[in-house]
Design a protein around this motif. Structure first.
Motif, PDB file in Angstrom:
ATOM      1  N   UNK A  21       0.850  -1.207   0.000  1.00 56.54           N
ATOM      2  CA  UNK A  21       0.000   0.000   0.000  1.00 56.54           C
ATOM      3  C   UNK A  21       0.883   1.254   0.000  1.00 56.54           C
ATOM      4  N   UNK A  22       2.011   1.189   0.716  1.00 56.52           N
ATOM      5  CA  UNK A  22       2.938   2.338   0.694  1.00 56.52           C
ATOM      6  C   UNK A  22       3.469   2.542  -0.724  1.00 56.52           C
ATOM      7  N   UNK A  23       3.726   1.418  -1.407  1.00 52.37           N
ATOM      8  CA  UNK A  23       4.188   1.493  -2.794  1.00 52.37           C
ATOM      9  C   UNK A  23       3.114   2.083  -3.699  1.00 52.37           C
ATOM     10  N   UNK A  24       1.852   1.705  -3.444  1.00 56.67           N
ATOM     11  CA  UNK A  24       0.743   2.230  -4.252  1.00 56.67           C
ATOM     12  C   UNK A  24       0.632   3.743  -4.061  1.00 56.67           C
ATOM     13  N   UNK A  25       0.812   4.184  -2.818  1.00 55.51           N
ATOM     14  CA  UNK A  25       0.750   5.630  -2.541  1.00 55.51           C
ATOM     15  C   UNK A  25       1.891   6.341  -3.271  1.00 55.51           C
ATOM     16  N   UNK A  26       3.082   5.767  -3.198  1.00 53.62           N
ATOM     17  CA  UNK A  26       4.239   6.376  -3.869  1.00 53.62           C
ATOM     18  C   UNK A  26       4.061   6.363  -5.387  1.00 53.62           C
ATOM     19  N   UNK A  27       3.475   5.284  -5.870  1.00 51.02           N
ATOM     20  CA  UNK A  27       3.257   5.130  -7.320  1.00 51.02           C
ATOM     21  C   UNK A  27       2.445   6.294  -7.881  1.00 51.02           C
ATOM     22  N   UNK A  28       1.460   6.744  -7.077  1.00 52.54           N
ATOM     23  CA  UNK A  28       0.599   7.836  -7.538  1.00 52.54           C
ATOM     24  C   UNK A  28       1.099   9.217  -7.105  1.00 52.54           C
ATOM     25  N   UNK A  29       1.502   9.341  -5.847  1.00 53.32           N
ATOM     26  CA  UNK A  29       1.812  10.692  -5.344  1.00 53.32           C
ATOM     27  C   UNK A  29       3.272  11.089  -5.561  1.00 53.32           C
ATOM     28  N   UNK A  30       4.129  10.112  -5.789  1.00 52.41           N
ATOM     29  CA  UNK A  30       5.582  10.319  -5.974  1.00 52.41           C
ATOM     30  C   UNK A  30       6.255  10.878  -4.712  1.00 52.41           C
ATOM     31  N   UNK A  31       5.639  10.667  -3.597  1.00 50.64           N
ATOM     32  CA  UNK A  31       6.278  11.072  -2.332  1.00 50.64           C
ATOM     33  C   UNK A  31       6.063   9.993  -1.273  1.00 50.64           C
ATOM     34  N   UNK A  32       7.032   9.942  -0.326  1.00 47.47           N
ATOM     35  CA  UNK A  32       6.866   9.042   0.813  1.00 47.47           C
ATOM     36  C   UNK A  32       6.687   9.848   2.096  1.00 47.47           C
ATOM     37  N   UNK A  33       6.699  11.179   1.927  1.00 48.29           N
ATOM     38  CA  UNK A  33       6.606  12.071   3.078  1.00 48.29           C
ATOM     39  C   UNK A  33       5.144  12.236   3.499  1.00 48.29           C
ATOM     40  N   UNK A  34       4.838  11.815   4.707  1.00 46.75           N
ATOM     41  CA  UNK A  34       3.439  11.872   5.175  1.00 46.75           C
ATOM     42  C   UNK A  34       2.934  13.311   5.266  1.00 46.75           C
TER      43      UNK A  34
END
Lengths: 520, 111
Positions: free
Chosen positions: A368-381
Motif C-alpha cells: 500500500x505504501x508502494x501504491x501511494x508512492x506510485x501515484x503521489x511520488x512522495x513518501x513524506x506523510x
C-alpha cells in the motif's frame, strides 16, 4: 513418480531456472515478458501449498541430490549422509509457504509497479534469484548450503535495494545492506567452519546428532545467533532495516521481510534443531527474549516519530519481529520443562503464527505504501492527504493491514498476539504487559499514517486527481488482504492445521535428525 | 475451525463480527431517528474553530505534529535514541561486535 517427493528441489529450481530463462529470452528477443516471473512463481506457490499440507499431514520429506531415489539419505553401507540434502519438515514447509506466497504477490505487483524501470529483465531475474535464495535457506538440510543460499539471497537483495541507482539514497541503502550481509555471512561461514572442523560433517541432522556443546560449539552458536538476529532486523543490530526497507522498491521490500524471516528461521533452526539436544535453553531463551523485547519497544517508539511512510513501516517490521522472538524465546526458555507443556508451547505457537501473519500484513502494508508512492511520488506523510477519496481499494487494504498489525480483532494479528500475551503472561507478566503496550503504540502510529495519507480534503497535483493503482497491483494487495481476513476469521483451522504441526516440528529435533539418519 | 483455544481461554471471531453488526445496526437506527435538517458543512462546525471560517486544509495537523505531546514528554528518551541511530556504517558493525561479545560471554558462562 509423485511430484511432491521432488517439491523441495523444484521450489528452488523453478525460480532459479526462470531467472536465467528470463535473461536468455531477453537476449534473443529484446522483449521483457513481465508475466513470466508471475507465472513461474504462481506455479511455485501452488507447489509450496501442496508440499506444506503434505508435510503437515504426513511428516517430513527429504530430497537427496544425485541419489537414485530422492528419499535415500543413507546409501547402503553408509552411516553418514554424503550428498547435499534438502529436508522439509513442518518448519521448513511453513517458511516455504510464506516465501512462495509473498514472492508470487511481489512478482504480480511488480508487473505494473516496475514497468517504468530500466533494465526490467534484470529486475525480474533478481526477484527470481531472491526467491530461489530464500526458499533454499529454509529448505536445505546442509549448513554450507545454508550459507550459499544466504549469500544468494543477500546479493539479490542488495542489488534490488539499490535498483534505482538514480537515487543516491538507494545506492547508500544497498551498500549498507551489503556491508551487514557480508559481515553476517562471513561469520556464519566461520561458525560452519568451526562445526565442520569439530565433527567433520555439514549435514544439519548429522551435526545435531553429534554436537557436544563444547566451548567452540558455544562460540559457533554465538556467531549464528548474532549474525542471524542482525539479518532478521533485531535491535540493537537493526540500523540497516529502515535504510534498506525504506529505499527498496515496495514489492521488493515485501519480499525482504520474508528474506529477514528466513534468517529468523535460521536462528530458530540452529537453537532448536542443530543445538537442540544439548543447548542451555534458559540462557539462550532469555537472550532471544531480551532481543525480542528490545526490538518490540525500540522499533515501535522509533516508528512513531517517522514522517517517511516506508521508514515508519520498516521500524514496525523490527517491532513485530520482536513478538516472534519473544514467543519462540519463551518456548525455548521453557523447553524440556513442565512449563513448556503448560505455556511454553503456546508461546511458541503464538510466535510462529505471528511469522506468517507478519509476512502477510507487513507485505500488504509495504505494497500500500508502494501504491501511494506510485501515484503521489512522495513518501513524506506531511505531503499526503485525502487519498481515500480516489484510491478506495488502497485505502481499504491499508485499513485491513493496519488493523492486523495493531492486533485488532478479528484480523490475524489479534489471534497470534492473543496467544503470545496469554502464554507469556504466565512466564513473566512484565513481558506480556510490554507486548500489549507496544500494540497500543502500533495502533497509534498507524492511526497517524491513516489520518495523514488518506483523510482530509482531496488533493490535486498538476491538475489531476490521484487515481487508483493498476489492476495487477490491486489484485496483489487483495490476495494478501484476503489471506489476512481468512487467517483472522479461522484461527482454529490455522492453528490446528498449519501452526501446531510447525511448532511440533521445530520442538522435535529428534524427528528432524531421524528423517535423515533413521531412528536413533 | 473458527474458535481459537489459547489454553487459558478462547476466542471466536464470529461472536465479534456479530457484535459488530448489531452495534452498526444500532447506530444506524439512532441516526435514522435524528434531525435531518442539520447542515454538516454549515455554521454547526464553527464552534470548533472559535467562530472563524477556516478551510479544511488549514485545519489539518501535519504528520510530524500528530503526536507532538507524546514526543515532547519523551524528549530525553528520543534524544538518546536518535543519537544512537547515526546512519554511519562503522557504527552498525560496532553494535554487531558489541552484541556478539555479550552473547559469547552469556553463552560461555551459561550452563
Amino acid at each position: 513418480m509423485n511430484i511432491i517427493d521432488h517439491a523441495p528441489a523444484l521450489l528452488v529450481a523453478i525460480p532459479l531456472f526462470t531467472a536465467f530463462l528470463y535473461q536468455f529470452i531477453y537476449y534473443i528477443t529484446h522483449k521483457n515478458i513481465r508475466y513470466l516471473a508471475t507465472v513461474a512463481l504462481g506455479i511455485n506457490w501452488i507447489l509450496g501449498i501442496s508440499m506444506a499440507f503434505h508435510v503437515f499431514s504426513s511428516g517430513p520429506i527429504s530430497y537427496v541430490f544425485g541419489a537414485s531415489s530422492p528419499g535415500l539419505s543413507l546409501p547402503s553401507g553408509y552411516h553418514f549422509p554424503i550428498r547435499i540434502i534438502f529436508e522439509a519438515d513442518g518448519m521448513s514447509a511453513f517458511m516455504a509457504l510464506i516465501g512462495t506466497t509473498v514472492s508470487f504477490v511481489g512478482a504480480l505487483y511488480s508487473e505494473s509497479f516496475a514497468k517504468r524501470y530500466s533494465e526490467l529483465s534484470k529486475y525480474f531475474s533478481l526477484l527470481l534469484l531472491l526467491t530461489a535464495g530464500l526458499l533454499g535457506m529454509v529448505l536445505t538440510g546442509d549448513l554450507f548450503n545454508f550459507f550459499v543460499f544466504f549469500e544468494i539471497t543477500s546479493l539479490a537483495s542488495v542489488t534490488l535495494a539499490a535498483y534505482r541507482t538514480y537515487r543516491k539514497e538507494s545506492v547508500e541503502a544497498g551498500f549498507k545492506y551489503m556491508l551487514i550481509s557480508t559481515v553476517s555471512s562471513l561469520l556464519i561461514l566461520v561458525a560452519v567452519g568451526i562445526l565442520y572442523g569439530e565433527y567433520g560433517a555439514l549435514n544439519i541432522a548429522k551435526v545435531a546428532s553429534m554436537i557436544q556443546y563444547t566451548l567452540l560449539d558455544k562460540v559457533a552458536l554465538a556467531l549464528f545467533v548474532t549474525s542471524l538476529a542482525m539479518k532478521a532486523g533485531s535491535v540493537p543490530m537493526h540500523f540497516w532495516t529502515p535504510d534498506t526497507y525504506g529505499e527498496a522498491p515496495a514489492p521488493i521490500t515485501a519480499m525482504l521481510v520474508s528474506a529477514s524471516q528466513a534468517s529468523l528461521y535460521g536462528l530458530f533452526r540452529v537453537v532448536f534443531t542443530l543445538y537442540g539436544l544439548k543447548i542451555s535453553t534458559l540462557t539462550v531463551g532469555w537472550i532471544i527474549i531480551i532481543l525480542g523485547v528490545l526490538s518490540m519497544f525500540i522499533g515501535v517508539t522509533m516508528a512513531i516519530i517517522q514522517k517517511d511512510i516506508k521508514r515508519l513501516m520498516a521500524y514496525h517490521a523490527i517491532s513485530q519481529t520482536g513478538y516472534m522472538l519473544l514467543g519462540v524465546g519463551v518456548g525455548l526458555a521453557t523447553f524440556g520443562t513442565d512449563a513448556f507443556l503448560k505455556y511454553g508451547f503456546t508461546a511458541m505457537k503464538g510466535g510462529i503464527y505471528h511469522i506468517i501473519n507478519h509476512a502477510f500484513y507487513k507485505g500488504l502494508l509495504f505494497l500500500t505504501a508502494g501504491a501511494i508512492f506510485y501515484r503521489t511520488k512522495t513518501r513524506n506523510l506531511n505531503e499526503m492527504g485525502g487519498l481515500a477519496h480516489t484510491m478506495k481499494y488502497t485505502t481499504i487494504f491499508f485499513m485491513i493491514g493496519a488493523a492486523a498489525i495493531a492486533g485488532l480483532p478479528p484480523f490475524n494479528g489479534f489471534a497470534s498476539k492473543l496467544l503470545i500475551y496469554e502464554s507469556v503472561f504466565k512466564f513473566n507478566p512484565v513481558l506480556s504487559i510490554i507486548a500489549m503496550m507496544v500494540s497500543i503504540l502500533t495502533l497509534a502510529s498507524f492511526v497517524k499514517v491513516f489520518y495523514s495519507a488518506f483523510l482530509g480534503p482531496k488533493r490535486i497535483k498538476d491538475g489531476k486527481e490521484f487515481k487508483e493503482v493498476p489492476p495487477n497491483m490491486v489484485i496483489a494487495m487483495g490476495i494478501l488482504a484476503l489471506l489476512i481476513v481468512i487467517f483472522g476469521i479461522f484461527p482454529g483451522f490455522v492453528i490446528n492445521n498449519i501452526v501446531e504441526p510447525t511448532a511440533r516440528a521445530l520442538s522435535s529435533p529428534l524427528l528432524y535428525i531421524s528423517t535423515i539418519l533413521g531412528k536413533m | 475451525m473458527k474458535t481459537l483455544v489459547t489454553g487459558f481461554g478462547l476466542w471466536n471471531p464470529l461472536v465479534w463480527i456479530v457484535a459488530f453488526i448489531v452495534i452498526y445496526i444500532g447506530i444506524k437506527f439512532l441516526e435514522s431517528h435524528g434531525r435531518e435538517d442539520i447542515e454538516r458543512d454549515g455554521d454547526i462546525v464553527l464552534p470548533f474553530t472559535s467562530g472563524n471560517y477556516m478551510d479544511e486544509e488549514a485545519l489539518r495537523i501535519r504528520a510530524s505534529n500528530v503526536y507532538w505531546g507524546f514526543v515532547e514528554a519523551m524528549k530525553g528518551y528520543y534524544n538518546t535514541l536518535t543519537k544512537i541511530h547515526t546512519g554511519i556504517m562503522s557504527d552498525y558493525v560496532y553494535w554487531y561486535i558489541g552484541v556478539l561479545v555479550v552473547i559469547i560471554i552469556l553463552i560461555g558462562v551459561g550452563k
